[in-house]
Design an enzyme around this catalytic site. Structure first.
Site, mmCIF file in Angstrom:
data_model
loop_
_atom_site.group_PDB
_atom_site.id
_atom_site.type_symbol
_atom_site.label_atom_id
_atom_site.label_comp_id
_atom_site.label_asym_id
_atom_site.label_seq_id
_atom_site.Cartn_x
_atom_site.Cartn_y
_atom_site.Cartn_z
ATOM 1 N N CYS A 9 36.503 44.295 33.842
ATOM 2 C CA CYS A 9 37.805 44.790 33.370
ATOM 3 C C CYS A 9 38.739 43.597 33.225
ATOM 4 C CB CYS A 9 38.354 45.876 34.296
ATOM 5 S SG CYS A 9 38.687 45.357 35.991
ATOM 6 N N ARG A 15 39.830 48.773 38.062
ATOM 7 C CA ARG A 15 38.753 49.593 37.511
ATOM 8 C C ARG A 15 37.354 49.089 37.862
ATOM 9 N NH1 ARG A 15 41.137 49.201 31.581
ATOM 10 N NH2 ARG A 15 41.664 47.170 32.499
ATOM 11 N N ASP A 116 43.750 51.386 31.700
ATOM 12 C CA ASP A 116 44.268 50.511 32.750
ATOM 13 C C ASP A 116 45.295 51.276 33.596
ATOM 14 O OD1 ASP A 116 45.531 48.581 34.199
ATOM 15 O OD2 ASP A 116 46.045 47.308 32.483
HETATM 16 P P1 4NP Z 1 42.099 46.141 36.074
HETATM 17 O O1 4NP Z 1 43.674 46.418 36.097
HETATM 18 O O2 4NP Z 1 41.811 45.394 34.792
HETATM 19 O O3 4NP Z 1 41.502 47.513 36.078
HETATM 20 O O4 4NP Z 1 41.775 45.330 37.315
HETATM 21 C C1 4NP Z 1 44.614 45.430 35.921
HETATM 22 C C2 4NP Z 1 44.992 44.653 37.000
HETATM 23 C C3 4NP Z 1 45.981 43.693 36.844
HETATM 24 C C4 4NP Z 1 46.566 43.505 35.616
HETATM 25 C C5 4NP Z 1 46.174 44.278 34.542
HETATM 26 C C6 4NP Z 1 45.191 45.238 34.699
HETATM 27 N N1 4NP Z 1 47.583 42.523 35.469
HETATM 28 O O5 4NP Z 1 48.163 42.442 34.361
HETATM 29 O O6 4NP Z 1 47.889 41.784 36.412
#
Ligand code: 4NP
Length: 141
Positions: A9, A15, A116
């Site tokens: 991800c 995720r 997300d």
């Molecule tokens: P992930 O969620 O891709 O599911 O781990 C996110 C975690 C952090 C960020 C974006 C999505 N961020 O912009 O810091």
């Protein structure tokens, strides 16, 4: 030989750690070797988001010992299947693949984006869990 699966991800804190935990939950006999990674370097070596840890525990899956990392070129050789959680991650992975034929390993984990949940609430994390749980059950059956 176990199936080597990498789930990717954007941040590797919401995720894909949950996806890793769910795959491991269904892989009690070490049928799979699972890891997860980020396309970004936003959260190097960080614990999963507390909301992902919480929703996992609610479903008897403890992801608290995982630490985030960014995907690297060697992962495209080390893993048999590389699953993107959404279209944007999928497209980034195709660009990152060090050789053309390795793009064949990159697939979507579901037939629609796992959205997300980072700026969302607990319900969004529960929805992520439910979607991952159902698509992962299909992938391993
Ligand atoms: P992930 O969620 O891709 O599911 O781990 C996110 C975690 C952090 C960020 C974006 C999505 N961020 O912009 O810091």
């Amino acid at each position: 030989m176990s199936r080597r699966i990498l789930v990717v991800c954007l941040g590797n804190i919401c995720r894909s750690p949950l996806a890793q935990g769910i795959f491991e939950f269904y892989s009690k006999d070490k049928e799979f070797f699972i890891d997860s990674a980020a396309t970004s370097n936003y959260h190097q070596n960080a614990r999963p988001d507390h909301r992902s840890i919480k929703v996992g525990l609610k479903h008897n899956i403890d992801i608290s010992s995982q630490r985030s990392r960014q995907i690297k070129g060697i992962d495209f050789l080390d893993f048999d299947e590389i699953y993107a959680v959404d279209q944007s991650v999928f497209e980034t992975l195709l660009k990152l693949a060090p050789e053309k034929h390795l793009k064949n390993k990159v697939k979507m984990i579901d037939n629609r984006d796992v959205h997300d949940p980072y700026y969302g609430d607990e319900d969004d994390f529960e929805a992520v869990f439910q979607q991952l749980n159902s698509c992962i059950q299909k992938l391993i059956s």
